[in-house]
Design an enzyme around this catalytic site. Structure first.
Site, PDB file in Angstrom:
ATOM      1  N   GLU A  25      57.703  84.347  49.955  1.00  0.00           N
ATOM      2  CA  GLU A  25      59.169  84.350  49.853  1.00  0.00           C
ATOM      3  C   GLU A  25      59.666  85.041  48.579  1.00  0.00           C
ATOM      4  OE1 GLU A  25      60.999  80.502  51.405  1.00  0.00           O
ATOM      5  OE2 GLU A  25      58.943  79.883  51.030  1.00  0.00           O
ATOM      6  N   SER A 153      60.920  79.443  54.874  1.00  0.00           N
ATOM      7  CA  SER A 153      61.703  80.565  55.398  1.00  0.00           C
ATOM      8  C   SER A 153      61.267  81.007  56.791  1.00  0.00           C
ATOM      9  CB  SER A 153      61.649  81.765  54.433  1.00  0.00           C
ATOM     10  OG  SER A 153      62.346  81.469  53.252  1.00  0.00           O
ATOM     11  N   TYR A 223      68.242  85.783  56.210  1.00  0.00           N
ATOM     12  CA  TYR A 223      68.543  86.459  54.945  1.00  0.00           C
ATOM     13  C   TYR A 223      69.094  87.878  55.067  1.00  0.00           C
ATOM     14  CZ  TYR A 223      65.693  82.619  53.237  1.00  0.00           C
ATOM     15  OH  TYR A 223      65.192  81.380  52.976  1.00  0.00           O
ATOM     16  N   ARG A 262      67.586  70.327  50.043  1.00  0.00           N
ATOM     17  CA  ARG A 262      68.214  70.543  51.342  1.00  0.00           C
ATOM     18  C   ARG A 262      67.300  69.986  52.413  1.00  0.00           C
ATOM     19  NH1 ARG A 262      67.742  75.954  52.631  1.00  0.00           N
ATOM     20  NH2 ARG A 262      66.920  75.308  54.653  1.00  0.00           N
ATOM     21  N   ASP A 264      66.609  69.692  56.536  1.00  0.00           N
ATOM     22  CA  ASP A 264      66.929  70.283  57.825  1.00  0.00           C
ATOM     23  C   ASP A 264      66.792  69.243  58.933  1.00  0.00           C
ATOM     24  OD1 ASP A 264      67.265  72.666  56.471  1.00  0.00           O
ATOM     25  OD2 ASP A 264      65.249  73.391  56.900  1.00  0.00           O
ATOM     26  N   GLU A 278      62.315  69.196  57.838  1.00  0.00           N
ATOM     27  CA  GLU A 278      61.639  69.427  56.561  1.00  0.00           C
ATOM     28  C   GLU A 278      62.640  69.306  55.423  1.00  0.00           C
ATOM     29  OE1 GLU A 278      60.912  73.762  55.498  1.00  0.00           O
ATOM     30  OE2 GLU A 278      60.934  73.895  57.678  1.00  0.00           O
ATOM     31  N   ASN A 280      63.622  71.029  51.585  1.00  0.00           N
ATOM     32  CA  ASN A 280      63.455  72.165  50.673  1.00  0.00           C
ATOM     33  C   ASN A 280      63.799  71.683  49.271  1.00  0.00           C
ATOM     34  OD1 ASN A 280      63.248  74.741  52.587  1.00  0.00           O
ATOM     35  ND2 ASN A 280      64.713  73.305  53.472  1.00  0.00           N
ATOM     36  N   GLY A 284      67.314  78.220  48.800  1.00  0.00           N
ATOM     37  CA  GLY A 284      67.825  79.552  48.488  1.00  0.00           C
ATOM     38  C   GLY A 284      69.188  79.516  47.833  1.00  0.00           C
TER      39      GLY A 284
END
Length: 322
Positions: A25, A153, A223, A262, A264, A278, A280, A284
């Site tokens: 990433e 990602s 992205y 974050r 999900d 998951e 994070n 990002g």
């Protein structure tokens, strides 16, 4: 008054923005780091960029940063290894500590902890060379998701619709990781919940619904395109939003996350049941990123978000040390 307005930027000292790195990433991290660096500098912070993929830990120590903002994603930045080095160097850093980062980076261990806390997550199986793929497909049902458990990602993820495609999906994931995760496919809507803070004071920002073309929220659509749609707040009953925020906060706290992160979440079409996917621990911060989007929905600018996060930087395992 938001939290950032009370921050004295001079008290932050010399700030390093760590970006780039050596993971798959890297490209995204370069974009995140550039955004964070520009935002902090625009607020008068003495901020400097530092690419951990091109410079050594010795150089990092020589910079004598008072604190660092970790804008790295994936291995060597989000997996606890860098956090451990920063603890050794005595440099306060943003986000979660060594344990939460290392567990959060491993989707299998994350699931084990969530299930122990009775939090909902799709059924799964861990695969290796000896796994009977047909048996796993029968156990989890088709379609199913195959992914490397230590990547982010959406890298290396395949949706398998028939048993004949399972081996190819396994090979893709195994090329990126030591083990492979097969996961029950949930037909439903995709959301993410950004979280700021730690422990009892952690707070969820409004959930974002992600609507990708053909439901394919892959690396490119995350992205580098503008075709994915985002809805914040989403069109949902208030009770479902409240439950989504509750389980996201519980998931974040169960792993010991702090600073920011974050989570999900999927909502199954058939019955609106929620499933955690998951966490994070270093999300990002690009122009397409979701934490800044959720912050904007409650009146927090990108610049103020960066200030709030960097002001929360601290060492996590120095209690009781002299």
């Amino acid at each position: 008054m938001n939290a950032a307005s009370a921050i004295d930027v001079k008290q932050l000292g010399k700030v390093g923005v760590l970006f780039g790195g050596r993971s798959a990433e890297r490209e995204v991290s370069l974009m995140s780091g550039a955004g964070v660096l520009a935002a902090l500098q625009s607020q008068g912070v003495d901020a400097h960029g530092f690419d951990t993929g091109e410079r050594s830990l010795a150089e990092l120590a020589a910079e004598k940063f008072d604190r660092v903002f970790i804008a790295l994603h994936g291995r060597f930045g989000e997996d606890g290894s860098l956090q451990g080095a920063l603890e050794q160097l005595g440099i306060p850093y943003t986000g979660s500590g060594v344990m939460a980062c290392s567990v959060g980076m491993d989707k299998v261990y994350t699931k084990m902890i969530w299930l122990m806390h009775k939090l909902p997550t799709p059924q799964y199986a861990v695969l290796d060379d000896a796994s009977d793929l047909a048996q796993v497909a029968g156990q989890l049902g088709l379609p199913l998701i195959v992914k490397p458990p230590h990547e982010g990602s959406s890298i290396g993820i395949t949706t398998v619709h028939e048993v004949s495609a399972f081996q190819g999906a396994y090979d893709i994931a195994a090329g990126l990781d030591d083990s492979v995760l097969a996961e029950q496919f949930i037909t439903g809507r995709e959301f993410t919940v950004a979280i700021l803070g730690q422990g009892a004071t952690a707070r969820a920002l409004p959930p974002i619904e992600i609507v990708a073309p053909q439901g394919n929220y892959d690396y490119q659509n995350k992205y580098f395109t503008d075709v994915t749609q985002y809805f914040c707040p989403p069109q949902l009953d208030a009770a479902i939003i409240a439950e989504m925020e509750r389980i996201a906060l519980a998931a974040y706290r169960a792993l010991g996350c702090e600073g920011w992160g974050r989570v999900d979440v999927l909502m199954r079409n058939a019955d609106s049941a929620l499933f955690l996917l998951e966490v994070n621990t270093s999300p990002g911060m690009t122009g397409h990123s979701l934490v800044p989007m959720a912050a904007r929905a409650v009146g927090i600018s990108y610049e103020d978000l960066c200030l709030e996060i960097v002001a929360s930087a601290r060492l996590k395992i120095n209690k009781g040390q002299h």
